[in-house]
Design a protein around this motif. Structure first.
Motif, PDB file in Angstrom:
ATOM      1  N   ASP A   3       0.816  -1.207   0.000  1.00 45.81           N
ATOM      2  CA  ASP A   3       0.000   0.000   0.000  1.00 45.81           C
ATOM      3  C   ASP A   3       0.853   1.262   0.000  1.00 45.81           C
ATOM      4  O   ASP A   3       0.475   2.265  -0.594  1.00 45.81           O
ATOM      5  CB  ASP A   3      -0.924  -0.040   1.217  1.00 45.81           C
ATOM      6  CG  ASP A   3      -2.108   0.873   1.092  1.00 45.81           C
ATOM      7  OD1 ASP A   3      -2.708   0.908   0.000  1.00 45.81           O
ATOM      8  OD2 ASP A   3      -2.429   1.549   2.086  1.00 45.81           O
ATOM      9  N   SER A   4       2.026   1.232   0.636  1.00 44.32           N
ATOM     10  CA  SER A   4       2.857   2.434   0.729  1.00 44.32           C
ATOM     11  C   SER A   4       3.373   2.858  -0.642  1.00 44.32           C
ATOM     12  O   SER A   4       3.537   4.052  -0.901  1.00 44.32           O
ATOM     13  CB  SER A   4       4.019   2.226   1.693  1.00 44.32           C
ATOM     14  OG  SER A   4       4.910   1.245   1.200  1.00 44.32           O
ATOM     15  N   PHE A   5       3.607   1.901  -1.532  1.00 46.41           N
ATOM     16  CA  PHE A   5       4.039   2.235  -2.893  1.00 46.41           C
ATOM     17  C   PHE A   5       2.979   3.078  -3.585  1.00 46.41           C
ATOM     18  O   PHE A   5       3.277   4.119  -4.168  1.00 46.41           O
ATOM     19  CB  PHE A   5       4.312   0.947  -3.688  1.00 46.41           C
ATOM     20  CG  PHE A   5       4.662   1.195  -5.125  1.00 46.41           C
ATOM     21  CD1 PHE A   5       5.945   1.547  -5.477  1.00 46.41           C
ATOM     22  CD2 PHE A   5       3.704   1.073  -6.110  1.00 46.41           C
ATOM     23  CE1 PHE A   5       6.287   1.780  -6.800  1.00 46.41           C
ATOM     24  CE2 PHE A   5       4.026   1.299  -7.435  1.00 46.41           C
ATOM     25  CZ  PHE A   5       5.318   1.657  -7.778  1.00 46.41           C
ATOM     26  N   PHE A   6       1.717   2.645  -3.492  1.00 42.21           N
ATOM     27  CA  PHE A   6       0.635   3.381  -4.134  1.00 42.21           C
ATOM     28  C   PHE A   6       0.388   4.714  -3.444  1.00 42.21           C
ATOM     29  O   PHE A   6       0.092   5.711  -4.094  1.00 42.21           O
ATOM     30  CB  PHE A   6      -0.640   2.540  -4.161  1.00 42.21           C
ATOM     31  CG  PHE A   6      -0.533   1.379  -5.093  1.00 42.21           C
ATOM     32  CD1 PHE A   6      -0.597   1.557  -6.466  1.00 42.21           C
ATOM     33  CD2 PHE A   6      -0.346   0.100  -4.608  1.00 42.21           C
ATOM     34  CE1 PHE A   6      -0.492   0.485  -7.336  1.00 42.21           C
ATOM     35  CE2 PHE A   6      -0.236  -0.980  -5.473  1.00 42.21           C
ATOM     36  CZ  PHE A   6      -0.306  -0.784  -6.840  1.00 42.21           C
ATOM     37  N   ARG A   7       0.530   4.748  -2.144  1.00 49.07           N
ATOM     38  CA  ARG A   7       0.366   6.029  -1.426  1.00 49.07           C
ATOM     39  C   ARG A   7       1.462   7.017  -1.828  1.00 49.07           C
ATOM     40  O   ARG A   7       1.217   8.214  -1.927  1.00 49.07           O
ATOM     41  CB  ARG A   7       0.383   5.798   0.076  1.00 49.07           C
ATOM     42  CG  ARG A   7      -0.801   4.987   0.543  1.00 49.07           C
ATOM     43  CD  ARG A   7      -1.457   5.566   1.765  1.00 49.07           C
ATOM     44  NE  ARG A   7      -2.535   4.708   2.197  1.00 49.07           N
ATOM     45  CZ  ARG A   7      -3.795   4.845   1.798  1.00 49.07           C
ATOM     46  NH1 ARG A   7      -4.122   5.805   0.966  1.00 49.07           N
ATOM     47  NH2 ARG A   7      -4.731   4.034   2.226  1.00 49.07           N
ATOM     48  N   LYS A   8       2.666   6.516  -2.073  1.00 52.25           N
ATOM     49  CA  LYS A   8       3.760   7.378  -2.525  1.00 52.25           C
ATOM     50  C   LYS A   8       3.401   7.996  -3.874  1.00 52.25           C
ATOM     51  O   LYS A   8       3.568   9.198  -4.076  1.00 52.25           O
ATOM     52  CB  LYS A   8       5.055   6.562  -2.639  1.00 52.25           C
ATOM     53  CG  LYS A   8       6.227   7.360  -3.164  1.00 52.25           C
ATOM     54  CD  LYS A   8       7.461   6.478  -3.308  1.00 52.25           C
ATOM     55  CE  LYS A   8       8.564   7.225  -4.015  1.00 52.25           C
ATOM     56  NZ  LYS A   8       9.677   6.362  -4.361  1.00 52.25           N
ATOM     57  N   ILE A   9       2.914   7.175  -4.773  1.00 53.31           N
ATOM     58  CA  ILE A   9       2.507   7.691  -6.082  1.00 53.31           C
ATOM     59  C   ILE A   9       1.360   8.675  -5.924  1.00 53.31           C
ATOM     60  O   ILE A   9       1.359   9.745  -6.532  1.00 53.31           O
ATOM     61  CB  ILE A   9       2.112   6.535  -7.032  1.00 53.31           C
ATOM     62  CG1 ILE A   9       3.348   5.704  -7.377  1.00 53.31           C
ATOM     63  CG2 ILE A   9       1.466   7.076  -8.308  1.00 53.31           C
ATOM     64  CD1 ILE A   9       3.063   4.463  -8.182  1.00 53.31           C
ATOM     65  N   GLU A  10       0.395   8.343  -5.073  1.00 50.69           N
ATOM     66  CA  GLU A  10      -0.750   9.219  -4.853  1.00 50.69           C
ATOM     67  C   GLU A  10      -0.311  10.573  -4.290  1.00 50.69           C
ATOM     68  O   GLU A  10      -0.734  11.622  -4.773  1.00 50.69           O
ATOM     69  CB  GLU A  10      -1.752   8.555  -3.909  1.00 50.69           C
ATOM     70  CG  GLU A  10      -3.013   9.360  -3.687  1.00 50.69           C
ATOM     71  CD  GLU A  10      -4.003   8.637  -2.799  1.00 50.69           C
ATOM     72  OE1 GLU A  10      -5.214   8.784  -3.035  1.00 50.69           O
ATOM     73  OE2 GLU A  10      -3.585   7.928  -1.861  1.00 50.69           O
ATOM     74  N   SER A  11       0.577  10.559  -3.305  1.00 49.18           N
ATOM     75  CA  SER A  11       1.006  11.828  -2.711  1.00 49.18           C
ATOM     76  C   SER A  11       1.870  12.628  -3.668  1.00 49.18           C
ATOM     77  O   SER A  11       1.823  13.850  -3.691  1.00 49.18           O
ATOM     78  CB  SER A  11       1.747  11.583  -1.394  1.00 49.18           C
ATOM     79  OG  SER A  11       2.988  10.961  -1.629  1.00 49.18           O
ATOM     80  N   LYS A  12       2.643  11.942  -4.490  1.00 51.01           N
ATOM     81  CA  LYS A  12       3.532  12.613  -5.431  1.00 51.01           C
ATOM     82  C   LYS A  12       2.764  13.257  -6.577  1.00 51.01           C
ATOM     83  O   LYS A  12       3.122  14.333  -7.051  1.00 51.01           O
ATOM     84  CB  LYS A  12       4.524  11.592  -5.983  1.00 51.01           C
ATOM     85  CG  LYS A  12       5.685  12.180  -6.722  1.00 51.01           C
ATOM     86  CD  LYS A  12       6.602  11.090  -7.208  1.00 51.01           C
ATOM     87  CE  LYS A  12       7.534  10.678  -6.104  1.00 51.01           C
ATOM     88  NZ  LYS A  12       8.652   9.846  -6.582  1.00 51.01           N
TER      89      LYS A  12
END
Length: 84
Positions: A3-12
């Motif tokens: 999930d953190s990978f997708f959250r990183k993309i989402e926040s970026k």
């Protein structure tokens, strides 16, 4: 994929995770020998990244992906979103 990978993309990018998942799903089932599918994926990545991709760069990306025959994975997408 965690999930953190997708959250990183989402926040970026400011792109909702649902759209990132939809892109990941499209990539998972794409035929990377089909120029139209590859072109749609490149356009979707540029749209999600909110970056204009000149036509000649899009053509080069599409041709490179088709010729390699490898397709894309989520790390490739992350690099494209980073602009690398």
């Amino acid at each position: 994929m965690n999930d953190s990978f997708f959250r990183k993309i989402e926040s970026k990018t400011g792109v909702p995770m649902e759209e990132v998942f939809a892109l990941a799903n499209a990539i998972q089932f794409a035929d990377f020998k089909d120029e139209r599918q590859v072109r749609k994926i490149v356009q979707k990545v540029s749209q999600l990244a909110r970056k204009d991709v000149p036509q000649h760069v899009e053509d080069e990306l599409v041709n490179s992906i088709i010729q390699s025959g490898k397709g894309l994975n989520l790390n490739d997408i992350n690099h494209m979103l980073d602009g690398n």
